[in-house]
Design an enzyme around this catalytic site. Structure first.
Site, PDB file in Angstrom:
ATOM      1  N   SER A  17       8.198   4.884   4.617  1.00 50.71           N
ATOM      2  CA  SER A  17       9.349   4.028   4.329  1.00 50.71           C
ATOM      3  C   SER A  17       8.947   3.863   2.816  1.00 50.71           C
ATOM      4  CB  SER A  17       9.278   2.677   5.010  1.00 50.71           C
ATOM      5  OG  SER A  17       9.181   2.715   6.369  1.00 50.71           O
TER       6      SER A  17
ATOM      7  N   ASP B   3       0.673  -1.046   0.169  1.00 53.20           N
ATOM      8  CA  ASP B   3       0.128   0.052  -0.082  1.00 53.20           C
ATOM      9  C   ASP B   3       0.912   1.217  -0.140  1.00 53.20           C
ATOM     10  OD1 ASP B   3      -2.174  -1.668   0.268  1.00 53.20           O
ATOM     11  OD2 ASP B   3      -2.821  -0.934   2.080  1.00 53.20           O
TER      12      ASP B   3
END
Length: 291
Positions: free
Chosen positions: A249, A109
């Site tokens: 991230s 995602d």
């Protein structure tokens, strides 16, 4: 502030409180001085120790509310720490995996951007030039990807933080490159070449459908841990590759010349500096073999 598009073509501006705080830290001299201890692995380990503690569960309820997380997407569980919540697993059926072999899927995602690699193995993220060699720390390996694409899948703190293999194939090598831990928020890229400074890990995957492909994980501010699962040589599309501890991230794919082409909306959005929101297992491109 940056622009995000969905797959229907709707574009929104993203300018969260977190974005504004990071912009002040990265765009001001005093802020950059304050950042120096914050981006070190030691600080991330200290923060990680607290987030692994039982006391950190007090943060969970407000975090869910602030980021608008739909907990129906996840396995029901009582979490013993914030990091256990942060690395929560999806409920069965919460994501659809594209299975057609010619389709390249998103490993997570995220918000994706794609960048063309020129014949000198250079690509640009916003106004910052990067070489594939600086990303991989390997000149010979980098040269194999001239004319291909770099696919940047940027995760925000509210996203699902587990990631999968984007295709089936055989693992040739695992590499870890130590570094610092800047945020991967776009504001940081204006001041620091984050993708050649941040801690990162990658595997070289001889994929079944897209040739020899790189799949890399990039650590970020407060992400001291990139936790990749031990695997044998052979992996399958959709298998969980690993997870990130707390923080935003990035997962990066690198494909070679003529191996894969991005979907038209993602490619056009990227050329205009717009990220495209995608989900784990969703189509982002297709094989370019035979074109």
């Amino acid at each position: 502030m940056h622009l995000i598009a969905d797959r229907k073509g709707n574009i929104t501006q993203e300018n969260t409180l977190q974005d504004r705080i990071l912009e002040n830290l990265y765009s001001r001299k005093l802020g950059r001085l304050l950042l120096k201890p914050l981006v070190t692995p030691l600080f991330s380990r200290m923060a990680g120790s607290f987030l692994d503690s039982g006391l950190s569960t007090l943060l969970i309820r407000n975090f869910i509310r602030f980021h608008g997380i739909d907990m129906w997407d996840y396995e029901p569980k009582k979490y013993r720490s914030f990091n256990e919540f942060f690395t929560r697993r999806l409920a069965e059926g919460a994501r659809k995996m594209e299975k057609a072999p010619e389709v390249l899927v998103s490993p997570c995602d995220s918000r994706v951007s794609v960048y063309e690699i020129n014949d000198d193995c250079v690509f640009r993220v916003k106004h910052t030039p990067y070489t594939v060699e600086s990303l991989l720390k390997d000149r010979k390996l980098a040269a194999e990807y001239a004319g291909g694409y770099v696919w940047l899948f940027r995760l925000c703190v509210g996203d699902y933080h587990r990631y999968i293999y984007a295709d089936s194939g055989t693992i040739r090598k695992f590499v870890r490159i130590p570094g610092v831990l800047h945020t991967v928020n776009p504001v940081a890229n204006e001041q620091f070449p984050i993708y050649k400074e941040n801690t990162r890990e990658f595997c070289i995957l001889q994929s079944e459908n897209f040739g020899k492909m790189i799949q890399m994980e990039v650590g970020a501010l407060l992400v001291g841990k990139i936790i990749n699962h031990p695997r044998g040589c052979v992996v399958r599309r959709g298998w969980e590759k690993g997870r990130f501890a707390f923080g935003g991230s990035t997962v990066i794919l690198i494909t070679g010349r003529g191996a894969a082409r991005p979907d038209a909306d993602i490619l056009e959005n990227s050329r205009q500096g717009i990220e495209t929101r995608v989900r784990l297992g969703e189509r982002v491109g297709a094989s370019a073999a035979g074109e």
